[in-house]
Design a protein around this motif. Structure first.
Motif, PDB file in Angstrom:
ATOM      1  N   THR A   1       0.973  -1.071  -0.097  1.00 52.39           N
ATOM      2  CA  THR A   1      -0.055   0.084   0.032  1.00 52.39           C
ATOM      3  C   THR A   1       1.024   1.252  -0.059  1.00 52.39           C
ATOM      4  O   THR A   1       0.556   2.322  -0.647  1.00 52.39           O
ATOM      5  N   ARG A   2       2.015   1.323   0.716  1.00 54.53           N
ATOM      6  CA  ARG A   2       2.812   2.367   0.715  1.00 54.53           C
ATOM      7  C   ARG A   2       3.534   2.442  -0.606  1.00 54.53           C
ATOM      8  O   ARG A   2       3.478   3.696  -1.046  1.00 54.53           O
ATOM      9  N   LEU A   3       4.082   1.592  -1.103  1.00 55.74           N
ATOM     10  CA  LEU A   3       4.430   1.567  -2.684  1.00 55.74           C
ATOM     11  C   LEU A   3       3.542   2.219  -3.585  1.00 55.74           C
ATOM     12  O   LEU A   3       3.774   3.055  -4.375  1.00 55.74           O
ATOM     13  N   ARG A   4       2.446   1.724  -3.414  1.00 59.39           N
ATOM     14  CA  ARG A   4       1.275   2.283  -4.458  1.00 59.39           C
ATOM     15  C   ARG A   4       1.109   3.572  -3.974  1.00 59.39           C
ATOM     16  O   ARG A   4       0.876   4.475  -5.184  1.00 59.39           O
ATOM     17  N   ALA A   5       1.066   4.033  -2.843  1.00 62.98           N
ATOM     18  CA  ALA A   5       0.551   5.424  -2.644  1.00 62.98           C
ATOM     19  C   ALA A   5       1.970   6.265  -2.970  1.00 62.98           C
ATOM     20  O   ALA A   5       1.630   7.464  -3.525  1.00 62.98           O
ATOM     21  N   LEU A   6       2.983   5.733  -2.915  1.00 66.92           N
ATOM     22  CA  LEU A   6       4.507   6.452  -3.377  1.00 66.92           C
ATOM     23  C   LEU A   6       4.268   6.788  -4.860  1.00 66.92           C
ATOM     24  O   LEU A   6       4.252   7.722  -5.449  1.00 66.92           O
ATOM     25  N   ILE A   7       4.025   5.742  -5.624  1.00 66.87           N
ATOM     26  CA  ILE A   7       3.760   5.777  -7.217  1.00 66.87           C
ATOM     27  C   ILE A   7       2.731   6.790  -7.513  1.00 66.87           C
ATOM     28  O   ILE A   7       2.956   7.507  -8.235  1.00 66.87           O
ATOM     29  N   ARG A   8       1.695   6.531  -6.946  1.00 70.50           N
ATOM     30  CA  ARG A   8       0.406   7.431  -7.253  1.00 70.50           C
ATOM     31  C   ARG A   8       0.930   9.010  -6.863  1.00 70.50           C
ATOM     32  O   ARG A   8       0.553   9.846  -7.604  1.00 70.50           O
ATOM     33  N   SER A   9       1.354   9.320  -5.885  1.00 73.61           N
ATOM     34  CA  SER A   9       1.877  10.401  -5.690  1.00 73.61           C
ATOM     35  C   SER A   9       3.124  11.006  -6.679  1.00 73.61           C
ATOM     36  O   SER A   9       2.809  12.156  -6.955  1.00 73.61           O
ATOM     37  N   LEU A  10       3.885  10.320  -6.981  1.00 80.74           N
ATOM     38  CA  LEU A  10       4.944  10.522  -7.990  1.00 80.74           C
ATOM     39  C   LEU A  10       4.167  10.795  -9.635  1.00 80.74           C
ATOM     40  O   LEU A  10       4.180  11.927 -10.081  1.00 80.74           O
ATOM     41  N   TRP A  11       3.307   9.968  -9.810  1.00 73.70           N
ATOM     42  CA  TRP A  11       2.466  10.107 -11.015  1.00 73.70           C
ATOM     43  C   TRP A  11       1.879  11.659 -10.813  1.00 73.70           C
ATOM     44  O   TRP A  11       1.790  12.327 -11.957  1.00 73.70           O
ATOM     45  N   GLU A  12       1.213  11.841  -9.857  1.00 69.86           N
ATOM     46  CA  GLU A  12       0.247  12.998  -9.844  1.00 69.86           C
ATOM     47  C   GLU A  12       1.201  14.378  -9.638  1.00 69.86           C
ATOM     48  O   GLU A  12       0.921  15.449 -10.116  1.00 69.86           O
ATOM     49  N   LYS A  13       2.332  14.218  -9.127  1.00 69.82           N
ATOM     50  CA  LYS A  13       3.207  15.423  -9.041  1.00 69.82           C
ATOM     51  C   LYS A  13       3.971  15.799 -10.005  1.00 69.82           C
ATOM     52  O   LYS A  13       4.445  16.641 -10.353  1.00 69.82           O
ATOM     53  N   LEU A  14       4.506  14.551 -10.703  1.00 63.50           N
ATOM     54  CA  LEU A  14       5.595  15.045 -11.726  1.00 63.50           C
ATOM     55  C   LEU A  14       5.195  14.216 -13.045  1.00 63.50           C
ATOM     56  O   LEU A  14       5.086  14.812 -14.154  1.00 63.50           O
ATOM     57  N   ILE A  15       5.143  12.686 -13.054  1.00 65.64           N
ATOM     58  CA  ILE A  15       4.897  12.022 -14.346  1.00 65.64           C
ATOM     59  C   ILE A  15       3.721  12.579 -15.037  1.00 65.64           C
ATOM     60  O   ILE A  15       3.653  12.445 -16.474  1.00 65.64           O
ATOM     61  N   GLY A  16       2.426  12.620 -14.491  1.00 68.67           N
ATOM     62  CA  GLY A  16       1.220  13.070 -15.083  1.00 68.67           C
ATOM     63  C   GLY A  16       1.544  14.198 -15.882  1.00 68.67           C
ATOM     64  O   GLY A  16       1.297  14.502 -16.908  1.00 68.67           O
ATOM     65  N   TYR A  17       2.248  15.298 -15.184  1.00 70.84           N
ATOM     66  CA  TYR A  17       2.591  16.710 -15.679  1.00 70.84           C
ATOM     67  C   TYR A  17       3.439  16.355 -16.977  1.00 70.84           C
ATOM     68  O   TYR A  17       3.188  16.896 -18.046  1.00 70.84           O
ATOM     69  N   ALA A  18       4.400  15.437 -16.701  1.00 71.35           N
ATOM     70  CA  ALA A  18       5.407  15.175 -17.852  1.00 71.35           C
ATOM     71  C   ALA A  18       4.731  14.682 -19.150  1.00 71.35           C
ATOM     72  O   ALA A  18       5.013  14.949 -20.364  1.00 71.35           O
ATOM     73  N   VAL A  19       3.781  13.678 -18.828  1.00 72.08           N
ATOM     74  CA  VAL A  19       3.186  13.057 -19.962  1.00 72.08           C
ATOM     75  C   VAL A  19       2.213  13.910 -20.675  1.00 72.08           C
ATOM     76  O   VAL A  19       2.321  14.283 -22.071  1.00 72.08           O
ATOM     77  N   ARG A  20       1.716  14.698 -19.777  1.00 71.80           N
ATOM     78  CA  ARG A  20       0.471  15.690 -20.615  1.00 71.80           C
ATOM     79  C   ARG A  20       1.512  16.861 -21.298  1.00 71.80           C
ATOM     80  O   ARG A  20       1.074  17.400 -22.752  1.00 71.80           O
ATOM     81  N   PHE A  21       2.470  17.159 -20.968  1.00 66.23           N
ATOM     82  CA  PHE A  21       3.301  18.192 -21.434  1.00 66.23           C
ATOM     83  C   PHE A  21       4.172  17.686 -22.674  1.00 66.23           C
ATOM     84  O   PHE A  21       4.022  18.351 -23.641  1.00 66.23           O
ATOM     85  N   GLY A  22       4.397  16.469 -22.709  1.00 66.60           N
ATOM     86  CA  GLY A  22       4.770  15.794 -23.741  1.00 66.60           C
ATOM     87  C   GLY A  22       3.790  15.538 -24.892  1.00 66.60           C
ATOM     88  O   GLY A  22       4.167  15.568 -26.111  1.00 66.60           O
ATOM     89  N   VAL A  23       2.670  15.218 -24.454  1.00 65.57           N
ATOM     90  CA  VAL A  23       1.624  15.287 -25.814  1.00 65.57           C
ATOM     91  C   VAL A  23       1.307  16.579 -26.147  1.00 65.57           C
ATOM     92  O   VAL A  23       1.332  16.980 -27.406  1.00 65.57           O
ATOM     93  N   VAL A  24       1.200  17.749 -25.630  1.00 60.06           N
ATOM     94  CA  VAL A  24       0.857  19.152 -25.840  1.00 60.06           C
ATOM     95  C   VAL A  24       2.247  19.578 -26.825  1.00 60.06           C
ATOM     96  O   VAL A  24       2.233  19.936 -27.853  1.00 60.06           O
TER      97      VAL A  24
END
Length: 156
Positions: A2-25
Motif C-alpha cells: 500500500t505504501r509503494l502504491r501510494a508513493l507511485i500515485r504521488s509521483l504520478w500526480e506530482k510529476l509524471i502526469g505533468y510530464a506526459v501531458r506536457f509531452g503530448v502538448v
C-alpha cells in the motif's frame, strides 16, 4: 504494498502526469512548428520567410500560442493563474528561452559549422535544440510559471 502504491500515485500526480501531458502538448506543437518551418524554408508559403532563422521565428510564434493554450487548459489546468495575461507573459518568456536554445543550435550548425542543408537545419533544430529546449521549458513551466506558490484561477 500500500505504501509503494501510494508513493507511485504521488509521483504520478506530482510529476509524471505533468510530464506526459506536457509531452503530448509538446508533440502536437512540435508537429505544427516543424510543418510551418519546413513550409517556409521550402518556399511553399512564399519566398519572404525562407531564411532559416526567420522561418524558425515565425513557426515558433504560432506554436507558442498553441502550446500555451494546451498547457494552460490541460497540462497544468489545476494550476492556472487568475491573471491569464501575466501567466502568458511568463509562459512566453520561458518559451522564448527554450526557443533561443534551439535557435542557437541552428545558428551554430548553419553559420558556424557550415551545414546548410534542410536536413542539417532540421537536425540542429528538431533534435539537439528540441531536447535541450524541452528540458529547460518543462522545468521552468512546472516550477515557476505553474509552481505551487501560484494563485489558481477559478474554475471555468
Amino acid at each position: 504494498m500500500t505504501r509503494l502504491r501510494a508513493l507511485i500515485r504521488s509521483l504520478w500526480e506530482k510529476l509524471i502526469g505533468y510530464a506526459v501531458r506536457f509531452g503530448v502538448v509538446g508533440l502536437a506543437c512540435y508537429v505544427l512548428d516543424t510543418a510551418i518551418f519546413n513550409l517556409l524554408r521550402t518556399g511553399a508559403l512564399g519566398d519572404g520567410l525562407r531564411e532559416p532563422l526567420t522561418a524558425s521565428t515565425a513557426a515558433f510564434a504560432v506554436a507558442l500560442v498553441a502550446s500555451w493554450i494546451g498547457n494552460r487548459y490541460w497540462t497544468f489546468r489545476n494550476r492556472r493563474r487568475a491573471d491569464p495575461w501575466r501567466e502568458f507573459a511568463e509562459f512566453a518568456a520561458v518559451a522564448i528561452g527554450g526557443f533561443l536554445i534551439g535557435l542557437l543550435c541552428v545558428w551554430v550548425s548553419h553559420y558556424v559549422l557550415g551545414f546548410q542543408s534542410l536536413l542539417a537545419d532540421n537536425i540542429a533544430r528538431n533534435v539537439i535544440g528540441l531536447v535541450l529546449g524541452t528540458a529547460f521549458r518543462f522545468l521552468l513551466y512546472r516550477y515557476w510559471v505553474y509552481g505551487n506558490r501560484r494563485t489558481v484561477a477559478p474554475a471555468e
